[in-house]
Design an enzyme around this catalytic site. Structure first.
Site, mmCIF file in Angstrom:
data_model
loop_
_atom_site.group_PDB
_atom_site.id
_atom_site.type_symbol
_atom_site.label_atom_id
_atom_site.label_comp_id
_atom_site.label_asym_id
_atom_site.label_seq_id
_atom_site.Cartn_x
_atom_site.Cartn_y
_atom_site.Cartn_z
ATOM 1 N N CYS A 255 -0.462 10.848 1.607
ATOM 2 C CA CYS A 255 -0.253 11.320 0.236
ATOM 3 C C CYS A 255 0.654 12.539 0.163
ATOM 4 C CB CYS A 255 -1.591 11.585 -0.427
ATOM 5 S SG CYS A 255 -2.676 10.132 -0.343
ATOM 6 N N ILE B 206 -5.417 4.709 -9.392
ATOM 7 C CA ILE B 206 -4.386 3.984 -8.638
ATOM 8 C C ILE B 206 -3.178 3.881 -9.581
ATOM 9 C CG2 ILE B 206 -3.825 1.826 -7.467
ATOM 10 C CD1 ILE B 206 -6.197 3.276 -6.206
ATOM 11 N N LYS C 103 -5.419 13.698 -11.026
ATOM 12 C CA LYS C 103 -6.574 13.159 -11.753
ATOM 13 C C LYS C 103 -6.176 12.448 -13.041
ATOM 14 C CE LYS C 103 -10.676 12.346 -13.055
ATOM 15 N NZ LYS C 103 -10.097 11.119 -13.666
ATOM 16 N N HIS D 74 -1.474 9.179 -9.511
ATOM 17 C CA HIS D 74 -1.153 9.488 -8.113
ATOM 18 C C HIS D 74 -0.481 8.301 -7.406
ATOM 19 C CE1 HIS D 74 -1.325 11.032 -4.139
ATOM 20 N NE2 HIS D 74 -2.519 10.608 -3.793
#
Lengths: 388, 388
Positions: B84, B210, B330, B334
């Site tokens: 990430c 997701i 959040k 992401h």
């Protein structure tokens, strides 16, 4: 700007080790490099690491911090992926890091686990280095892609399968005494010509094998080498990188690899040498035709002249420019992420007189390594020089 | 050493776009960055690109040259993968490249296509960022890993689910007017507490979604910006990187992320600022607990003090240090490989007064972006500063 010296190298044997993990392979190579260099693990300031198919072959991404751990170092760790040029790109960034004063000691290397996938599985995994939308879905794989390039070359410049066969024979001959090599068996031109076809005009012996393995190098600055009394006679004096369009259909030529020319010109200018000064080269011969395209794009031969070089003995061990004295990808093997650093390790060994084939080039002081991704959509070139 | 200026940025909306490819997403972001900067595509000297799961989600590796093509540039292209933190690492290398005089103009960015895999498929694909041998085989996934970290934090320092819920509420609130954000809906503490449990103590609203998306930045040297008359008031003045052991079981603490501390200390020293001077931060809140660990490791709060920060209003838009004014992972979403550059884009926009939430920090001149891979086994920190 400091020079960048090769302080230590580590190399697993290349071969079929499906029971070994990528991390296990890399730990062996990294140990060899760090212990060979005699550096303290606490002095290693960064890991630059190349891997291509870990996500597919081992369900293991995010390998950089894992491999730093396996190497026993605590340092920022960065993974590079550029298909078969992954560790070539890692070396380039490591060289820049040392030159720019970011680090004095860098561990650079790569690993790949492939044979656990089987030949068909590995071939499919390799295909993700091509264009998924416009090549893979149409049925392309890398043997097919290089076959197209070979056919385009034959159409444009001439040459035939027998010319290519001499490249395979040469590279197997070079690997006979190389303990790192996957294949240490001599083959004949007839063997190559009579091997099962893979994708016309290429047969089984025109292709490199599927391989497991790892390689690693400790690179240090001049100041560090001098201060620590490290014997490191070989330097990386030039680096270059080039990219091309991904899909063959989008290229202007299929019989040339301009990304390699761009990378070579940058590396030559960087090192202040020209192709005539290069005494020995390791080039990315994933298929026999790839060696031809490489030696032309790198400026060693005119376009159309490389095809006959092995057959005429110009690139054999007794020729004017021995190419792939290690055995190349063809016979040494091609664990994708490990190949770029492996080429530099072999070249450094040849130049420093330690290689089983060093006697082929007793006077060589300049060597070149060429690492390519996909159908040379990405490539790196490095120039190595040996001092006293 | 030259400064490194943000000349242009591009950002797709983050969300669920399963019908769009990674290359399509990146083309949009790259176009936005290049056209926003007003630079000639021929001036772009390198692409540094982050992507995490392209091999798994799209059967597409070797994305760097492909994405250079999609951006309409011909330049060496390098892909970074650090889970990430992939594009955070790409930014770091781009900053170094410009500082060291290798390039005057670099395109840096990232993309990820995920939602085509479905939630279960994407969660499985994300798990390859953890240790396959010692975590994944034992049934670990990232919700589980961060739940362990949350539980360890509660055990060591106290705090509860309601403290975490305030982080989710804050970040959704911040995203309400952000046109790039995946979720532009307000939620309440009760919503979070009553959401289905994912892995105790974390529930559905403690986790980021997701997401598909891409982001890109054109970075330029001071000299290039001045020569071309580019208005680029925000600079990246500090960069840092840290690594940790991969598996949680091998860590000394589960309630701390020392790799972020290492990266932050390096970035602060590099920029010549301290945490007290930072007026706004974007941190890697893949789970609510991750924001707590980040703001402590970055030096904004003592260990054990970060848990109550959102609830006490210290990190809300009217607090002393607003955190994740963009909505964070959040609420903004992401898309893994795009997150690192997205954080910097949002932060630059906030600092330059162009963001919908800029009015929360009218006097801020220094911002910090924190991007983390896995359970913070890899991390980058960047300091941004706005001049006149």
């Amino acid at each position: 700007m400091t020079g960048v010296r090769i302080a230590g190298t580590g190399h697993t044997r290349f071969g079929q080790f499906p029971e070994r993990t990528g991390r296990d392979l890399f730990a062996e190579a990294a140990d060899g490099a760090i212990e060979g260099a005699g550096v303290d693990r606490g002095d290693v300031e960064a890991l630059f690491y190349g891997n291509f198919m870990g996500e597919v072959a081992e369900d293991q991404g995010h390998q950089a911090p894992l491999m730093a751990e396996m190497a026993g170092i605590r340092a920022p760790a960065t993974r590079f992926e550029s298909a078969c040029a992954s560790s070539g790109v890692a070396v380039r960034e490591a060289v820049k890091d040392i030159r720019n004063g970011e680090s004095d000691v860098v561990l650079v290397g790569g690993a790949e686990r492939m044979t656990n996938l089987g030949t068909a599985g590995a071939t499919k995994a390799l295909s993700i280095a091509a264009d998924e939308l416009f090549e893979i879905r149409a049925g392309m794989n890398f043997p097919g892609a290089y076959a197209l390039m070979a056919q385009a070359y034959f159409d444009e410049y001439g040459g035939d399968r027998e010319d290519l066969a001499h490249i395979a024979v040469k590279n197997h001959e070079n690997a006979l005494e190389n303990e790192s090599a996957q294949y240490r068996t001599a083959i004949s031109v007839e063997d190559v010509l009579e091997a099962p076809p893979v994708a016309e005009p290429l047969g089984l012996y025109d292709a490199c094998p599927i391989t497991d393995g790892a390689s690693a190098i400790v690179l240090v600055s001049d100041a560090y080498a001098d201060r620590e009394g490290i014997d490191a006679p070989v330097s990386i004096s030039g680096t270059g990188q080039g990219s091309d369009r991904m899909a063959l259909a989008d290229r202007e030529y299929l019989a040339r690899t301009p990304a390699a020319t761009v990378a070579a010109e940058e590396a030559y200018a960087d090192a202040g040498v020209g192709p005539d000064e290069v005494g020995v080269a390791e080039v990315h011969d994933c298929f026999t035709i790839a060696e031809v395209l490489a030696i032309e794009s790198l400026g060693f031969f005119e376009h159309g002249e490389g095809i006959g070089a092995a057959r005429a003995g110009e690139t054999t061990r007794d020729g004017r420019l021995p190419v792939n004295l290690s055995g190349g990808l063809k016979a040494k093997g091609h664990p994708v992420g490990a190949t770029g650093t492996s080429q530099i390790i072999e070249l450094a060994s040849v130049l420093s007189g330690d290689h089983v084939n060093s006697d082929a080039v007793p006077d060589a002081t300049v060597g070149l390594a060429h690492n390519a991704g996909g159908t040379v959509a990405s490539t790196t070139v490095h120039v190595l020089e040996v001092g006293e």
